[in-house]
Design an enzyme around this catalytic site. Structure first.
Site, PDB file in Angstrom:
ATOM      1  N   GLU A  86     -51.548 -46.091 -47.890  1.00 20.91           N
ATOM      2  CA  GLU A  86     -51.013 -45.205 -47.198  1.00 20.91           C
ATOM      3  C   GLU A  86     -51.799 -44.992 -45.914  1.00 20.91           C
ATOM      4  O   GLU A  86     -51.116 -44.636 -45.048  1.00 20.91           O
ATOM      5  CB  GLU A  86     -50.825 -43.879 -48.300  1.00 20.91           C
ATOM      6  N   LYS A 121     -35.988 -41.820 -39.955  1.00 23.18           N
ATOM      7  CA  LYS A 121     -36.472 -40.958 -40.811  1.00 23.18           C
ATOM      8  C   LYS A 121     -36.065 -41.260 -42.346  1.00 23.18           C
ATOM      9  O   LYS A 121     -36.662 -41.378 -43.236  1.00 23.18           O
ATOM     10  CB  LYS A 121     -36.354 -39.425 -40.541  1.00 23.18           C
ATOM     11  N   TRP A 153     -28.513 -45.474 -34.747  1.00 20.41           N
ATOM     12  CA  TRP A 153     -29.880 -46.445 -34.805  1.00 20.41           C
ATOM     13  C   TRP A 153     -29.197 -47.876 -34.913  1.00 20.41           C
ATOM     14  O   TRP A 153     -28.568 -48.305 -35.958  1.00 20.41           O
ATOM     15  CB  TRP A 153     -30.563 -45.968 -36.080  1.00 20.41           C
ATOM     16  N   CYS A 185     -28.936 -43.228 -38.347  1.00 19.31           N
ATOM     17  CA  CYS A 185     -27.694 -42.633 -37.715  1.00 19.31           C
ATOM     18  C   CYS A 185     -27.248 -41.224 -38.324  1.00 19.31           C
ATOM     19  O   CYS A 185     -27.628 -40.878 -39.238  1.00 19.31           O
ATOM     20  CB  CYS A 185     -26.499 -43.604 -38.083  1.00 19.31           C
ATOM     21  N   GLU A 220     -47.970 -47.296 -38.263  1.00 18.85           N
ATOM     22  CA  GLU A 220     -46.508 -47.063 -37.958  1.00 18.85           C
ATOM     23  C   GLU A 220     -46.583 -45.928 -36.756  1.00 18.85           C
ATOM     24  O   GLU A 220     -45.527 -45.891 -35.966  1.00 18.85           O
ATOM     25  CB  GLU A 220     -45.666 -46.235 -38.916  1.00 18.85           C
ATOM     26  N   ARG A 248     -34.721 -37.743 -37.338  1.00 21.43           N
ATOM     27  CA  ARG A 248     -34.302 -38.977 -38.161  1.00 21.43           C
ATOM     28  C   ARG A 248     -34.585 -40.672 -37.160  1.00 21.43           C
ATOM     29  O   ARG A 248     -34.594 -41.561 -37.975  1.00 21.43           O
ATOM     30  CB  ARG A 248     -32.894 -39.020 -38.550  1.00 21.43           C
ATOM     31  N   HIS A 265     -62.566 -62.285 -51.171  1.00 19.70           N
ATOM     32  CA  HIS A 265     -61.256 -63.396 -51.650  1.00 19.70           C
ATOM     33  C   HIS A 265     -60.614 -63.910 -50.358  1.00 19.70           C
ATOM     34  O   HIS A 265     -59.651 -64.293 -50.645  1.00 19.70           O
ATOM     35  CB  HIS A 265     -60.680 -62.856 -52.828  1.00 19.70           C
ATOM     36  N   ASN A 287     -21.814 -44.210 -39.894  1.00 20.44           N
ATOM     37  CA  ASN A 287     -23.150 -44.559 -40.180  1.00 20.44           C
ATOM     38  C   ASN A 287     -23.060 -45.703 -41.441  1.00 20.44           C
ATOM     39  O   ASN A 287     -22.070 -45.357 -42.251  1.00 20.44           O
ATOM     40  CB  ASN A 287     -23.755 -43.347 -41.106  1.00 20.44           C
ATOM     41  N   GLY A 288     -23.933 -46.329 -41.261  1.00 25.92           N
ATOM     42  CA  GLY A 288     -23.966 -47.546 -42.441  1.00 25.92           C
ATOM     43  C   GLY A 288     -23.498 -49.135 -41.989  1.00 25.92           C
ATOM     44  O   GLY A 288     -23.694 -48.971 -40.653  1.00 25.92           O
ATOM     45  N   LYS A 344     -49.947 -45.314 -42.293  1.00 28.82           N
ATOM     46  CA  LYS A 344     -49.769 -44.214 -41.329  1.00 28.82           C
ATOM     47  C   LYS A 344     -50.468 -44.830 -39.824  1.00 28.82           C
ATOM     48  O   LYS A 344     -49.521 -44.455 -38.919  1.00 28.82           O
ATOM     49  CB  LYS A 344     -50.660 -42.948 -41.815  1.00 28.82           C
TER      50      LYS A 344
HETATM   51  C1  F6R Z   1     -43.647 -43.758 -43.875  1.00 30.39           C
HETATM   52  C2  F6R Z   1     -42.563 -43.371 -44.377  1.00 30.39           C
HETATM   53  C3  F6R Z   1     -41.643 -44.165 -44.988  1.00 30.39           C
HETATM   54  C4  F6R Z   1     -40.913 -43.662 -46.204  1.00 30.39           C
HETATM   55  C5  F6R Z   1     -39.738 -44.582 -46.805  1.00 30.39           C
HETATM   56  C6  F6R Z   1     -38.986 -44.104 -47.995  1.00 30.39           C
HETATM   57  O1  F6R Z   1     -44.499 -42.621 -43.371  1.00 30.39           O
HETATM   58  O2  F6R Z   1     -42.000 -42.104 -44.552  1.00 30.39           O
HETATM   59  O3  F6R Z   1     -42.123 -45.498 -45.595  1.00 30.39           O
HETATM   60  O4  F6R Z   1     -41.631 -43.115 -47.192  1.00 30.39           O
HETATM   61  O5  F6R Z   1     -38.617 -44.853 -45.805  1.00 30.39           O
HETATM   62  O6  F6R Z   1     -38.250 -42.925 -47.728  1.00 30.39           O
HETATM   63  P1  F6R Z   1     -37.823 -41.761 -48.678  1.00 30.39           P
HETATM   64  O7  F6R Z   1     -39.052 -41.067 -49.235  1.00 30.39           O
HETATM   65  O8  F6R Z   1     -37.064 -40.510 -47.996  1.00 30.39           O
HETATM   66  O9  F6R Z   1     -36.996 -42.435 -49.835  1.00 30.39           O
END
Ligand code: F6R
Length: 605
Positions: A478, A600, A74, A2, A485, A27, A501, A99-100, A482
């Site tokens: 990672e 984000k 959001w 948000c 997501e 975001r 295993h 927000n929250g 990627k």
């Molecule tokens: C994945 C991604 C998320 C963030 C996670 C933590 O591509 O971006 O997994 O890494 O939400 O966010 P930060 O680094 O802002 O604490």
């Protein structure tokens, strides 16, 4: 997640509010809205489409006003439908954005229903609007100060009242809120980025602060209700950050920005010095006996990678925990441990709460590795290492990850040097490797056309496995994150030795197996694991260092990386995995920069 924007001015501020929302779009959100005081009445427009749709609505309806608030939502409580979109009104008198999450909203709702308030949304937010309406006695600032005392949970709010034409009141607890200071006009926002173009002077509110902004001034009280001063800082780093340039998506732009981002993050001085982490870090680092790293998602994977460096180079025991787990489990605090939080945004609710939890358990020494200098985490920790990735717009983290790795490598070598595990010659060699990294990354980025060819195959798959060993196992994790997501392909990562295993049962001709194959001490073991896959008909897609001599053959596709890059190799190996996910998502036509259901900056639990 948000976003909030608010403004008081002597001009129509609707364009400023809508532009602010546009800047916060990256975001992630599923509805948006704006409300202004127009001829003394609150009027609003809301949309469950994009901000562009909201913009069209406000133009069509000629919505205008000099005092207003706006929001990207959001959904947490209630579906993303118009009735739940903010601003939320109370009896056409109060308009509020939030927000929250308000944890005691059910109790408050019952109490307010008892007073005759009718609820038209499923949101937790509506209770705050009605609460403020029910308590208002002519002073919105005082009313908000009294009302927030009844709220349990996390919030940043901005409120307007029809009887106070040049006033927006805000409050924060657990969610960020900044004041933008202008000339004869003032602003509020959940992120300074929203106000780029309107002001570059910002005051960052502290937990528990309540603020009133008017045309000529800003009043702040702290959580005790006492007048508070918050330093006004000039923040100019946001200009131009939201321009896409020649790229198709921000994610692609950010992948290609990594050589620059890493150059900016590598310390200027050519030696590893604890002062890089803040004044006094030398004394504190000398007294620690271990590290506790707390982070979420991609940032957690950078912590996992760092564990290998910290234990092998600095010989210091390191524990890495998912923040949302750590904050709720009973752990054994060690006051001699350095707690390291890693975060792109510095506002992630789980990581921030984990940090505060560690501090409440008696952990005194804390360090943030973070991309936002003004963030809550940087303000909450004793020391900080700032990554200079620049604003990351794409929801999927790329340049933030690789710059975090640079910061954590600097930390590992600094601690190693202090503990006598690195001599002057090794120090110079490590620095030389860091300095050469941007050039090495450019040669990896040049592999894009080969990766595009693979992505066309991947786009037709529904599952994928990623394998890595040792230092490159977190890189496999990672890569899988990627891919899932942004392309929505189900992907799992395993340390290659774990395959037999259990996960080997999944391997058939239909299963692509992406393998991270650096020429390190585990290469021969990895080759055996690759044979296990081939023997079951699995198709291997291998990113192999040039000096591994792994060659393409039936069922084994190889993209040749540069020669092995020593301990910094994970920073090179993650880049083709980012590109593979990116181009696969493009081939599948997904919304790469704003993948479904994701935000984000995850500022709720
Ligand atoms: C994945 C991604 C998320 C963030 C996670 C933590 O591509 O971006 O997994 O890494 O939400 O966010 P930060 O680094 O802002 O604490």
């Amino acid at each position: 997640m948000c976003g909030i924007v608010g403004a008081v001015a002597q001009r129509n501020i609707v364009p400023v509010l809508v532009e602010g929302l546009r800047r916060l779009e990256y975001r992630g959100y599923d509805s948006c809205g704006v409300a202004v005081l127009s001829n003394g009445e609150p009027r609003r427009a809301r949309s469950v489409e994009r901000v562009a749709d909201l913009d069209a609505q406000v133009r069509e309806t000629h919505l205008s006003g000099m005092t207003g608030i706006a929001h990207t939502r959001w959904a947490t409580h209630g579906a993303p439908v118009t009735d739940n979109a903010h601003p939320i009104f109370s009896r056409d008198t109060v308009a509020l954005v939030h927000n929250g999450i308000i944890e005691n909203y059910e109790t408050l709702r019952e109490m307010l229903k008892g007073k005759g308030y009718e609820f038209v949304s499923q949101t937790d937010t509506e209770v705050i609007a009605h609460l403020i309406h029910s308590m208002y006695r002519g002073d919105l600032f005082q009313t908000v100060r009294d009302a927030v005392r009844q709220l349990h949970g996390a919030y940043a709010i901005a409120v307007i009242h029809k009887d106070q034409p040049h006033t927006v009141v805000g409050a924060r607890q657990g969610s960020p809120l900044v004041v933008g200071v202008g000339q004869g006009e003032n602003f509020l926002a959940s992120d300074a980025l929203a106000l780029a173009g309107s002001t570059d002077h910002f005051a960052f509110l502290e937990e528990g602060d309540v603020v009133e902004i008017g045309l000529d001034g800003v009043k702040i009280v702290d959580r005790e209700g006492l007048p508070a001063e918050r330093e006004v800082r000039v923040v100019t780093a946001y200009g131009g950050a939201v321009e896409l340039g020649p790229y198709r998506h921000f994610m692609q732009k950010e992948i290609f920005e990594q050589p620059r981002a890493i150059t900016d993050t590598i310390p200027q001085a050519d030696h590893f010095d604890p002062a890089l982490f803040g004044a006094g870090a030398g004394d504190v680092f000398a007294g620690i006996d271990s590290l506790l790293i707390l982070a979420c998602g991609t940032s957690y994977y950078s912590g996992l990678t760092a564990k290998y460096w910290l234990e092998s180079i600095a010989k210091i025991p390191t524990q890495v925990e998912i923040a949302s787990e750590y904050r709720y489990r009973e752990s054994v605090p060690n006051p001699k441990a350095l707690v390291v939080v890693i975060s792109q945004s510095g506002e992630t609710a789980d990581t921030l709460a984990a940090l505060k939890h560690a501090q409440s358990l008696g952990h005194k020494h804390t360090l943030a590795v973070c991309n936002v200098a003004t963030s809550a985490m940087v303000r909450q920790t004793e020391f900080a290492f700032l990554t200079h990735a620049g604003t990351e717009i794409g929801v999927a983290s790329t340049k933030a990850f690789t710059t975090q790795l640079v910061g954590l490598f600097v930390l590992a070598v600094t601690l190693a040097k202090m503990r006598g595990h690195v001599n002057a010659k090794q120090e110079a060699a490590y620095f030389g490797q860091l300095r050469h990294l941007p050039a090495a990354l450019n040669s990896v980025l040049a592999l894009e056309p080969q990766i595009i060819a693979w992505s066309e195959e991947f786009a037709r798959k529904e599952n994928a496995l990623f394998l890595g060993r040792g230092l490159h196992y977190p890189i496999a994790l990672e890569g899988a994150l990627k891919l899932k997501e942004i392309s929505y392909i189900h992907a799992e990562a395993y340390p290659a030795g774990e395959l037999k295993h259990g996960p080997l049962a999944l391997v058939t001709e239909a299963m692509p197996v992406v393998t991270v194959a650096p020429n390190d001490t585990l290469l021969e073991k990895l080759k055996s694991n690759m044979q296990e896959v081939r023997a079951r008909g699995g198709e291997l897609y291998v990113f192999a260092d040039a000096d591994t001599r792994i060659v393409s053959e039936d069922g084994i596709h190889v993209i040749r990386m540069p020669e092995h890059y020593g301990p910094l190799s994970p920073i090179l190996h993650v880049v083709p995995l980012q590109l593979l996910a990116y181009h696969t998502a493009c081939a599948r036509g997904t919304d790469v920069d704003k993948p479904r259901n994701l935000a984000k900056s995850v500022t709720v639990e």
